[in-house]
Scaffold this active site. Structure first.
Site, short mmCIF file in Angstrom:
data_model
loop_
_atom_site.label_atom_id
_atom_site.label_comp_id
_atom_site.label_asym_id
_atom_site.label_seq_id
_atom_site.Cartn_x
_atom_site.Cartn_y
_atom_site.Cartn_z
N LYS A 273 36.63 35.72 40.43
CA LYS A 273 35.98 36.30 40.03
C LYS A 273 35.21 35.35 39.99
O LYS A 273 35.03 34.56 40.59
CB LYS A 273 35.43 37.32 38.71
CG LYS A 273 37.24 38.17 37.97
CD LYS A 273 37.20 39.33 39.45
CE LYS A 273 38.25 39.91 38.43
NZ LYS A 273 37.89 41.48 39.34
N SER B 26 40.30 42.62 44.32
CA SER B 26 38.67 42.99 44.06
C SER B 26 37.93 42.23 44.62
O SER B 26 36.70 41.81 44.13
CB SER B 26 39.04 42.18 42.48
OG SER B 26 39.54 41.05 42.21
#
Length: 203
Positions: free
Chosen positions: A97, A42
């Site tokens: 993230k 990701s």
């Protein structure tokens, strides 16, 4: 008459040294720096599967390890910071993230393009690898305002990231720290070490 103090036994000396080392390791892991491994793509291209990273745990302040409240506040996460946090839908999992929006920011996605407070959010490390525009929050997200005490996060691999577009905001109390360096990288597909990545600072 002088009294001779008995010398410590070798076993006791080693035991004390081990206990001190363990306590120091626990303190460092809890309050200073912690290692994490990247299990998914990701954050490609910034972080690859098999990267091992170090996370600065005191950059945002000293926190209570039990509930995440700040004992000593330094500053909150800023836009573009890469952070590790407890996944809101399953706090036993750690996610990594990039911060896109902070408290008060208005975040929206229009045809894959991210806007913060009406302006394009320029992140040089983010990529879109799928040209298709999907009718989902991945590519089209209505404006959201980040509430106090929270951040909005996205993966750099924008088309393959399960992030705030789908499950909402990250509470500041859930943040473990800021990722800052790669200390090891293993390519399991090719069974080799990525030597050129070791020691890299995370942008």
């Amino acid at each position: 008459m002088p009294v001779k103090v008995a010398e410590k036994s070798l076993v006791r000396e080693y035991t004390e040294a081990i206990i001190i080392a363990l306590l120091l390791a626990i303190f460092i892991r809890t309050f200073v720096v912690q290692a994490f491994k990247i299990p998914s793509g990701s954050m490609i291209p910034t972080l690859l599967v098999g990267d091992h990273i170090l996370v600065n745990k005191f950059g945002y302040g000293v926190k209570n390890p039990l509930n995440g409240t700040s004992w000593i506040a330094v500053h909150d996460p800023r836009r573009h910071d890469v952070i590790v946090f407890k996944y809101p839908q399953n706090p036993s999992q750690d996610f990594i993230k990039r911060v896109v929006g902070v408290a008060g920011d208005r975040v929206e996605v229009v045809r894959k393009k991210v806007f913060v407070n009406g302006e394009p959010f320029i992140e040089p490390n983010a990529v879109n690898l799928d040209p298709e525009i999907l009718p989902s929050p991945r590519d089209e997200m209505a404006p959201l305002t980040v509430p106090p005490g929270s951040v909005f996060v996205m993966g750099d691999n924008r088309d393959n990231s399960h992030d705030s577009r789908f499950w909402g905001f990250v509470d500041l109390k859930a943040i473990r720290g800021k990722a800052f360096m790669l200390y090891w990288s293993w390519d399991s597909e090719n069974f080799t070490v990525r030597w050129n990545r070791i020691g890299n600072i995370i942008p």
